[in-house]
Design an enzyme around this catalytic site. Sequence first.
Site, PDB file in Angstrom:
ATOM      1  N   HIS A  24      -9.229   0.797   5.728  1.00 51.55           N
ATOM      2  CA  HIS A  24      -7.920   1.000   6.365  1.00 51.55           C
ATOM      3  C   HIS A  24      -8.113   1.929   7.562  1.00 51.55           C
ATOM      4  CE1 HIS A  24      -3.820   2.310   7.071  1.00 51.55           C
ATOM      5  NE2 HIS A  24      -3.417   1.262   6.363  1.00 51.55           N
ATOM      6  N   SER A  71       4.064  -2.403  10.187  1.00 49.41           N
ATOM      7  CA  SER A  71       5.521  -2.473  10.380  1.00 49.41           C
ATOM      8  C   SER A  71       6.147  -3.802   9.942  1.00 49.41           C
ATOM      9  CB  SER A  71       5.890  -2.152  11.833  1.00 49.41           C
ATOM     10  OG  SER A  71       5.542  -0.813  12.139  1.00 49.41           O
ATOM     11  N   GLU A 124      -6.543   4.361   8.544  1.00 50.24           N
ATOM     12  CA  GLU A 124      -6.373   5.780   8.209  1.00 50.24           C
ATOM     13  C   GLU A 124      -7.650   6.356   7.603  1.00 50.24           C
ATOM     14  OE1 GLU A 124      -2.735   5.357   5.967  1.00 50.24           O
ATOM     15  OE2 GLU A 124      -1.704   4.795   7.813  1.00 50.24           O
ATOM     16  N   LYS A 158       0.005   4.248  -0.130  1.00 52.37           N
ATOM     17  CA  LYS A 158      -0.652   5.407   0.506  1.00 52.37           C
ATOM     18  C   LYS A 158      -0.481   6.652  -0.377  1.00 52.37           C
ATOM     19  CE  LYS A 158      -0.079   3.103   4.888  1.00 52.37           C
ATOM     20  NZ  LYS A 158       0.169   3.174   6.319  1.00 52.37           N
ATOM     21  N   GLY A 218       3.264   1.938  10.814  1.00 47.68           N
ATOM     22  CA  GLY A 218       4.254   3.000  10.639  1.00 47.68           C
ATOM     23  C   GLY A 218       5.068   3.323  11.882  1.00 47.68           C
ATOM     24  N   ASN A 235       0.868  -1.177   0.000  1.00 52.46           N
ATOM     25  CA  ASN A 235       0.000   0.000   0.000  1.00 52.46           C
ATOM     26  C   ASN A 235       0.906   1.228   0.000  1.00 52.46           C
ATOM     27  OD1 ASN A 235      -1.762   2.077   0.591  1.00 52.46           O
ATOM     28  ND2 ASN A 235      -2.346   1.315   2.626  1.00 52.46           N
ATOM     29  N   GLU A 255      -4.626  -5.285  11.080  1.00 53.15           N
ATOM     30  CA  GLU A 255      -3.609  -4.251  11.228  1.00 53.15           C
ATOM     31  C   GLU A 255      -3.806  -3.503  12.536  1.00 53.15           C
ATOM     32  OE1 GLU A 255      -1.891  -3.022   7.176  1.00 53.15           O
ATOM     33  OE2 GLU A 255      -3.645  -1.795   7.544  1.00 53.15           O
TER      34      GLU A 255
HETATM   35  P1  PGA Z   1       3.393   0.081   7.528  1.00 54.17           P
HETATM   36  O1  PGA Z   1       1.882   0.316   7.065  1.00 54.17           O
HETATM   37  O2  PGA Z   1       3.877  -1.187   6.868  1.00 54.17           O
HETATM   38  O3  PGA Z   1       4.136   1.304   7.004  1.00 54.17           O
HETATM   39  O4  PGA Z   1       3.390  -0.020   9.009  1.00 54.17           O
HETATM   40  C1  PGA Z   1       1.006  -0.784   6.985  1.00 54.17           C
HETATM   41  C2  PGA Z   1      -0.340  -0.342   6.522  1.00 54.17           C
HETATM   42  O5  PGA Z   1      -0.824   0.733   6.891  1.00 54.17           O
HETATM   43  O6  PGA Z   1      -0.978  -1.076   5.742  1.00 54.17           O
END
Ligand code: PGA
Length: 247
Positions: free
Chosen positions: A91, A206, A93, A11, A167, A9, A161
């Site tokens: 997601h 992560s 976010e 983003k 992140g 992803n 997740e």
């Molecule tokens: P990350 O993000 O691997 O940067 O932690 C994962 C995600 O949001 O799908």
Amino acid sequence: MRRKLAAGNWKMNGTQASLAELDSLSLLHRQPTCDILICPPAQLLAPAQLRSGTIRIGAQDCHAERRGAFTGDISARMIADIGASYVIVGHSERREGYGETDNTVRAKAEAAQTAGLTAIVCIGETLEQRENGQAIEVLSKQLFGSLPDTSTGDNLVVAYEPIWAIGTGKIPAMEDIALVHAAMRTQLIDRFGKIGQHVRLLYGGSVNKDNATDIFAIADVDGALVGGASLKASDFSPIIKALEVSV
Ligand code: PGA
């Protein structure tokens, strides 16, 4: 047998120059033994699809309606129209930043499935919920509320997740990932019967080349949803290789 899935992803990262990473990834994985997916930002969906090679292309979100006056949004049918095959919905976010509820996510997932796409439905607990011992309860509720009845092993993927792991460089204990994935599998089988066996379950948050092997060794982890480490082919490729050799 569930075919493993390494999903990236991007983003809100990437310009046309980033498509070179897609070329590299496809060259590094000419005959992948798992599905490899990149979800670039919307403006790159069509050009990415044109030069995707062995990589599948997906979107990061879609609207639940087929068309209409929804400034700034794209529909699942539009994503399918350019030849992409997946879309991420729910997601954290989007849930946190745009107030998306389980109902919104379910409607989007259903629209995706109707358009012939595979929906990657994300769920995840906050750090507070995890510390209060509520993780499984919260996740079960999200899972129940976010999945359409039209789900099959082909048109649904679920990604666990933990919000606090995205992140941050932090990941849950392997036992905790195992507990969540086992609980998700049980719930899927309770609700969908045999179909529940075929739905792929991803871990996300992560994931990197150093922790991938341990994560992929966990039962019922069928792949990963990767953010930061999917932006460069040189970072994502070792994760894909770890998934390919996992049993
Ligand atoms: P990350 O993000 O691997 O940067 O932690 C994962 C995600 O949001 O799908």
